[in-house]
Write an enzyme that holds these catalytic residues in place. Structure first.
Site, short mmCIF file in Angstrom:
data_model
loop_
_atom_site.label_atom_id
_atom_site.label_comp_id
_atom_site.label_asym_id
_atom_site.label_seq_id
_atom_site.Cartn_x
_atom_site.Cartn_y
_atom_site.Cartn_z
N SER A 98 0.80 -1.21 0.00
CA SER A 98 0.00 0.00 0.00
C SER A 98 0.84 1.27 0.00
O SER A 98 1.75 1.42 0.82
CB SER A 98 -0.89 -0.03 1.25
N GLY A 99 0.51 2.18 -0.89
CA GLY A 99 1.18 3.48 -0.89
C GLY A 99 0.89 4.26 0.38
O GLY A 99 1.76 4.94 0.91
N ASP A 108 0.85 -0.90 -5.12
CA ASP A 108 0.21 0.37 -5.43
C ASP A 108 1.10 1.14 -6.39
O ASP A 108 2.17 1.61 -6.02
CB ASP A 108 0.01 1.15 -4.12
N CYS A 136 -4.96 11.59 -1.47
CA CYS A 136 -5.51 10.34 -0.97
C CYS A 136 -6.85 10.13 -1.67
O CYS A 136 -7.65 11.06 -1.76
CB CYS A 136 -5.74 10.38 0.54
#
Length: 127
Positions: A11-12, A51, A88
């Protein structure tokens, strides 16, 4: 892997929060993500999907991202349809690119994956 999950996600947001103490707003660089992905892949035997952010720029960057993620050992990559620089995905103000641009990103990613496959690597990379 010890919890018996069949696959993991790189996950980024998790990287940005743990490594940079920042939200996932496009601050993490391609090279930082590839380096961390390589370390994660070396630490487990289960497949990891990464990601790929927005591909870190234009279509050539998308291709480079796919090639780098495949070389790092990732089993798959997600390419976002957000504008660059991104926010985000769940934050206010996140914007997506037009459908045609998003389609071009996916086409560039698939072409890069197919070229990597033709050279004998990353044959199972899922886009």
């Amino acid at each position: 892997e010890e919890a018996k999950f069949p696959v993991a996600y790189f996950s980024g947001f998790a990287f940005s929060a743990s490594r940079l103490a920042m939200p996932d707003v496009g601050v993490a660089t391609y090279s930082e993500m590839v380096e961390a992905a390589r370390a994660c892949c070396a630490a487990t035997s289960i497949p990891i999907v990464g990601d790929g952010d927005t591909g870190y720029g234009g279509l050539l960057n998308v291709r480079r991202t796919v090639e780098g993620y495949a070389a790092a050992g990732l089993a798959g990559i997600c390419i976002e349809d957000q504008t660059f620089p991104k926010r985000c995905s769940y934050a206010k103000g996140a914007e997506v690119v037009p459908f045609e641009e998003a389609t071009q990103r996916i086409k560039a990613a698939v072409a890069a994956r197919d070229e990597v496959r033709a050279r004998g690597g990353g044959s199972d990379l899922v886009i």
